[in-house]
Enzyme design. Structure first.
Site, PDB file in Angstrom:
ATOM      1  N   THR A 164       0.834  -1.201   0.000  1.00  0.00           N
ATOM      2  CA  THR A 164       0.000   0.000   0.000  1.00  0.00           C
ATOM      3  C   THR A 164       0.867   1.248   0.000  1.00  0.00           C
ATOM      4  OG1 THR A 164      -1.810  -1.112   1.134  1.00  0.00           O
ATOM      5  CG2 THR A 164      -1.736   1.275   1.320  1.00  0.00           C
ATOM      6  N   GLU A 368      -2.915  -8.466   6.513  1.00  0.00           N
ATOM      7  CA  GLU A 368      -2.082  -8.510   7.725  1.00  0.00           C
ATOM      8  C   GLU A 368      -2.068  -9.919   8.323  1.00  0.00           C
ATOM      9  OE1 GLU A 368       0.129  -5.154   9.541  1.00  0.00           O
ATOM     10  OE2 GLU A 368      -1.067  -5.482   7.760  1.00  0.00           O
TER      11      GLU A 368
END
Length: 393
Positions: A164, A368
Site C-alpha cells: 500500500t 495482515e
C-alpha cells in the site's frame, strides 16, 4: 451519528481524548461529504491526506522528541477507527507508515531515528512495509527476496506485492533474507525511494479504493550496509513480528470503523423506514440484526483495546492482537452484510454507502495475515501459555 463512544476501559488522557475528537470532527466535516464520489471514481484523496498530515495523524507513534504526538496504542487504535468510519482507505494510508514508525522508534539505531522520524512525524516522508510476496502470501518464512552483502553494500533481488502507498512512499521497510544459504536469517532493510526499485503495477481491487496497492520489484537494488534496522543483520523476523502486533491492532481498528459506519447507517435507516405500519427496527428480525451487531461490535472494540493495553504495558501481545484482528474483521463482515439486508434493495445501490462498507470489509479478513493464519498464531500462543504440567492439569 458522529464520533463513536470511547469505552472507559480505553483510559485515555484528556489530550488523547481531544485528539480522537478532532479526528472524528475531521471525518464528519471533511471526509463524509466527499467520500462517495472519491471512492466511486477511485481517486487518490490528496487533500484529505494533506489535512491528515496537518492533524498529526502520521506522527501518532513517533516520539515527541522527534516532533511526533507519541500517544498510547489505545489512542492510536481509536484514531484509526475514526478514520475508517469515514473511509477505510484513509486508515490504510497511515497503517503501514505507523508500523514503520513503531519499528524505527523501537529497534532503530540513533542515526536511523534521527534520519527518518522527524520527517515521518509530519508526513513529509511517508513509509510503507513490504512483506508479502506473489507466491508466498502469509507464509513469510517461505519468502524468496534476498539481500547479499559485499563491500559494505546490500544487493537486493526479489519482488513484493500488496504494498500500500508504494508509489508515494519515500521509505520501504523491506523484510528480506540476508542469510539465504542457511535458509534462515531475515533482516529489515530501510530502503529509500531513490534506491532503484520498480513499482511495476497497481493491483485492481474489489474495495480499498483511492490508495494504491502495488507490486514492487527489486532487481539488483543496492542499499548501504547501514540500512539494516537496528544495525545488526538477522534480527528482522522477531522485529517484524513485534511490528505486526501494532499492524494487527490497526487492522482490527479499521474493521471496527467500517462496522461502526455500517451499524450507524443501518440504525438510522431502520428508524426512518416503515413497513407494515411501523419502523422496521420494531420487526424482530431487523431488531435482532441491530442487537447482535451492537453487541459484537462492542466486544470487538474491547478486545482491541485489551491488545493495545498489553502493548503499552510492554507485554507480549501477538495472541491478543491476533484475537482482536480475527474477531473484529469477522464481525465487520457480518455487520456490513446485515446492513445491506436492513436497507433491502437500497443496500445494493451505489447511492447508499453500505455497499462500500461491504466491499471494504473482506480486506481486513485477508490482510495482515489471513484469519486462518491468525487462528494458527492464537492456538500456538494459547498452548504455549497453557502447557500441561506434571499433574496433568
Amino acid at each position: 451519528m458522529g464520533m463513536t463512544e470511547v469505552p472507559s476501559t480505553a483510559r485515555l488522557t484528556e489530550e488523547e481524548r481531544a485528539i480522537v475528537e478532532v479526528v472524528a470532527d475531521f471525518v464528519d466535516n471533511e471526509v463524509l461529504p466527499v467520500v462517495r464520489q472519491l471512492e466511486h471514481s477511485d481517486t487518490y484523496p490528496e487533500e484529505l491526506i494533506e489535512q491528515m498530515k496537518r492533524l498529526g495523524v502520521f506522527g501518532l507513534l513517533v516520539p515527541a522528541e522527534y516532533g511526533g504526538v507519541d500517544v498510547s496504542t489505545a489512542c492510536f487504535a481509536l484514531v484509526a477507527q475514526e478514520l475508517a468510519r469515514g473511509w477505510m482507505s484513509l486508515a490504510g494510508a497511515m497503517g503501514g507508515h505507523s508500523v514503520v514508525a513503531y519499528l524505527i522508534r523501537t529497534f532503530g539505531t540513533p542515526e536511523q531515528k534521527a534520519t527518518y522520524l522527524s520527517a515521518m512525524a509530519t508526513g513529509a516522508l511517508r513509509a510503507t512495509m513490504a512483506l508479502t510476496e506473489p507466491g508466498g502470501g502469509s507464509d513469510l518464512k517461505a519468502m524468496r527476496t534476498k539481500a547479499v552483502l559485499a563491500d559494505g553494500t546490500w544487493t537486493v533481488n526479489g519482488s513484493k506485492t500488496w504494498i500500500t502507498n508504494s508509489r508515494r512512499a519515500g521509505l520501504i521497510a523491506l523484510l528480506t533474507r540476508t542469510e539465504p544459504e542457511q535458509g534462515k536469517g531475515f533482516s529489515i532493510l530501510l530502503v529509500e525511494k531513490g534506491a532503484g526499485y520498480e513499482v511495476s503495477r497497481d493491483l485492481p481491487k474489489l474495495g480499498y479504493k483511492g490508495v494504491e496497492s502495488c507490486e514492487v520489484v527489486f532487481d539488483q537494488v543496492q542499499v548501504p550496509e547501514s540500512a539494516v534496522l537496528g544495525g545488526v543483520a538477522g534480527s528482522g523476523f522477531p522485529q517484524m513480528m513485534r511490528g505486526l502486533e501494532i499492524g494487527r491492532i490497526q487492522v482490527a481498528s479499521r474493521a471496527l470503523g467500517v462496522a461502526q459506519a455500517a451499524l450507524n447507517d443501518a440504525t438510522r435507516y431502520a428508524q426512518e423506514r416503515e413497513a407494515f405500519g411501523r419502523p422496521i427496527w420494531e420487526h424482530q428480525s431487523i431488531g435482532n440484526y441491530l442487537a447482535d451487531g451492537a453487541t459484537k461490535l462492542r466486544a470487538a472494540r474491547l478486545l482491541t483495546l485489551d491488545a493495545a493495553a498489553r502493548v503499552d504495558a510492554g507485554e507480549r501481545a501477538d495472541m491478543e492482537a491476533g484475537m482482536a484482528k480475527l474477531f473484529a474483521s469477522e464481525v465487520c463482515m457480518e455487520v456490513t452484510l446485515n446492513a445491506i439486508r436492513i436497507h433491502g434493495g437500497h443496500g445494493y445501490s451505489t447511492e447508499f454507502d453500505v455497499e462500500r462498507y461491504f466491499r471494504d470489509a473482506p480486506l481486513m479478513i485477508v490482510g495482515e495475515g489471513t484469519n486462518e493464519i491468525q487462528r494458527n498464531v492464537i492456538a500456538r500462543q494459547y498452548i504455549a501459555r497453557n502447557p500441561i504440567d506434571g499433574g496433568g492439569r
